[in-house]
Design a protein around this motif. Sequence first.
Motif: not given
Lengths: 640, 388
Positions: A37, A40-42, A45, A48-49, A56, A225, B246-247, B249-254, B263, B283-284, B287-288, B291
């Motif tokens: 996590m 992927l997210q930090i 992140g 991916y954002a 979109r 969008e 993954k996109i 999930f990852g885009s959710g950030g912290a 979105p 996750g989106e 965020g982390m 999760g």
Amino acid sequence: MAMRRYRNEHDRSVFSRRSLVLFGAQGALATALGARMYQLQIIEGEKYAARADRARIRPSLLAPVRGQIISRDGKPLAVNRHNYKVVLYREETEDIEGTLDQLSALIPLPPLRRKALAEEIRRTRAFLPVVIAENLKWDEFAEVNANAPALAGISPELGLTRHYPEADFTGHLVGYVASASERDVERAGKDGSLLKLPGMRIGKSGVERVEEIALRGKAGLSRVEKDAHGRPMQELERREGTPGEDLTLTVDMDLQKYAMQRMGEESGAVVVMDIYDGDVLAMASTPGFDPNGFVLGLSQKDWLSLRDNEKKPLNNKAVSGLYPPGSTFKMVVAMAALEAGLIGPGHSVYCGGHIELGSHRFHCWKRGGHGTVNLHEGIKQSCDVYFYDIAKRLGIDRLAETARKFGVGVLPEIGLVDAKAGTMPDTAWKRAYKNEAWYPGETLHAGIGQGYVTGSPLQLAVMTARIANGGFEVHPRLVRARNGDRVKTRSLRGTGIDKAHVEAVKRAMYGVVNESGGTARRSRIAMPGYEMAGKTGTAQVRRITTAERAAGVFKNEDLPWERRDHALFVAFAPADDPRYAISVIVEHGGGGSKVAAPIARDVLLKLQFPKEIPEGAIPQGAAPVFTVEKEDEEDGSEDA
Amino acid sequence: MTSVEHHGTAGPTLPQKLLRLNWPLVVLIVLVAGIGFAMQYSVADGSVDPYARKQMIRFAVSFVGMLVVAMVDIRFWRGTAYAFYGVSLLLLVGVEVAGSVGMGAQRWIDIGPIRLQPSELMKIALVVALARYFHDLNPRRIRHVFTLIIPLMMIAVPAALVVKQPDLGTAVLLASGGIVIMFLAGVSLWFFALLVASLGGMVYAIFISKGQDWALLKPYQYDRIAVFLNPELDPRGAGYHITQSKIAFGSGGAMGEGYLQGPLSRLDFLPEKHTDFIFTVLGEEFGMVGGLVLLGLYMVVLLFGLMTAMRIRHLFGRLVAAGVCMTFFAYFAINMAMVMGLAPVVGVPLPLVSYGGTSMLVLLFGFGLLLSAQVHGKVTFPRRGTVL
């Protein structure tokens, strides 16, 4: 019992130990999941954002409204016209065929088109529109509009198409727009994506092409969008673009139209320009073509007939047609000789009908010769021998130097992409292009504007304008105002030619038209203060053999069209205080005095008397001035 | 009091049992399910329909079922263990037969309005049956290798049937649950060494059999493995799910995009977002932090479960409780690993959160057994070591 209890306790401790090991392992796996996590997210992140946004949010360009083009006198030359079209959204109808059946009762939908449509509808995503018909007539559109509620999936929509109200009269000058080709897109660089928009058109010729960037404007941006299937959900941001500039051309539509009509069926060009500010008042090239056909798409047959026509209607002869200037070049030769100090205005030459150079004999157009002629008479009567003689003594390089000051062999700064520079030969040119030495005989040919010397009608007009304004370097221009703001004229620079020398030539040009013995006397304007001064020219397109000369030179009328001489005439008016210069070329028209000079006279009359040409403007017995029957004002078409 | 429990058939009264219930664990389960309702509400674009309402009803029914199961004496469950296993196995064979007649991948049987997935049932049935086997086993014989053949077959037969369905995820779940029970029952560590070696051999066999006539997996399973190992292979096809997941999930950030604000979830970019990929939505949107909170809750449930198991005085109860915990762990670990691109897309739901009836029912039935074992943690079984 004790044994069993012991076993149980043993089992329990094994179980507990192993449970802890198991939980430890599970904890490790859970830590790995947590780490994932974090990764992927930090750590990733942001990446991916960004990818999520890219997935979109689709930025789409908004095509700017193309600038309009109007003439000097306010006539629309290129406008954006409403394009009435009917589109179908597949997802809104259950019975496509039924809908189309209903629709075909209102607008024409031939079976062939129906078949093509069926395929297109099938291929297009359900929520995207398919254009069923466009460029509908207003009443057809209104009918569809009125019935739209009953036509499931059908939506009447309004677009814009380019329209050229003056059609053939301004085809070459204004040009036309069409869809961008792959090369256009490549060349446009970062604007390429704008050019790829459906319905986007770019200038392909004429002013539309030269002023493309200004006319196009700046694209707007809409960030929409969309969901995973590409269906638009909401607009997140919208920045409107900047519409293109509205251009006012220097061309006077009345004069342009008159010049085109005056040329009639002839193939050729007329250029009229202001001798001080360079405004091109008319730039006619005939035959014309209708640029509207190119916007809507030309059929193969129409395209071929345009392309293969021997009169080349698609060429803008005014700037891209190159012709030997013939005798219209003689003023330049005279000024070169005067500038070189080789002759004075009183210098005389005896014309016996020909001149010898080595073993070659160079003939004057007049059999038997002109006798003794000075500069004035030499120009007035267009004596070839006079100019053979001074050119021979001047040499090609000194002649070329002066000629270039008058724009001969120099690319006119008009911007039109098809404009050509023509040729003003000299010894260096010949070595560079023909890899040969210059022959003295070639100087004699150049002396009467034949041989290698070529120029476009626009260049001849520039040459004439520079003579008429007393030797100032005027440049032609087509755009008079942008968004209504006048474009500043360039300040006039002198060419360095002695004013007296220019005046001598101008007086001779006056003589050509207005004095007895002048070659264009029949085409003179009799109204004092409005007279024209000019010079005839006849450019040979074939070689006259010795045998033919002995038997008598063929008359143009006896030759097939494509072997006849080009008729040329350059002039300025009013003769005593000039303001306009004109050049006329009639391809294979015959003699300049007979064919080209009357056209110049009529155009200059129209220019000086736009409303009505007064009685007595032309001498008794002269050919009547060409007039166009008044036609009804065009219908008030719905222009946007 | 103790003596009553030890000997009496007259056990504690129902209210006593209810009081004794491990309520913190029950509350945790409700909490996790609550997260599930919130996510079901979110994937329906902020609506209780079509998922959240149904999910709540199912949970309520299953929850009552769980309490009922917990109140039933654990000895009853031991008694019915083999029958339960046998019925589940028959149903599994049933779908196999029906599947070969009907569609390619038949996984359920329609019993009136209920759509039953025998493979789900088997997850608990296997746990209970193995627990009984080891409970009944003469302790002296546990060191004999021969005695391990029966439990291995008990695991292998349903696992093989499920693989054939084909449902790789459930097969892994069954096998890991079974192996863990053997481990906790005290089977020699040598056995596990041997097992790891043979599993390695099997994986190797699976890979070399690819493309052969005797291929051990279906082509799409090979595809899934290949795409899992390299998702870029097929970004529009099989890799699409992993990549999109993954996109998003990852885009959710912290901290996430906010509840109901994800979105990509809203825009249909996620496949199966209400079932297998619900964790991506979480996750989106959260965020982390979100999760980790869910993962933490799961781990606390697991810890409570295992601690409960350790306090049970009889092997059957311990093994049942631990087996349920392991199944629960395998569910969420595989699902999370899958949506985060660490495991192939195998179709394992996120326990108590994913939308779905059978898995919810079965899981809460399992927790019911765990609680039953806990409530009846000190009962004695009639005889031990009578079998074999």
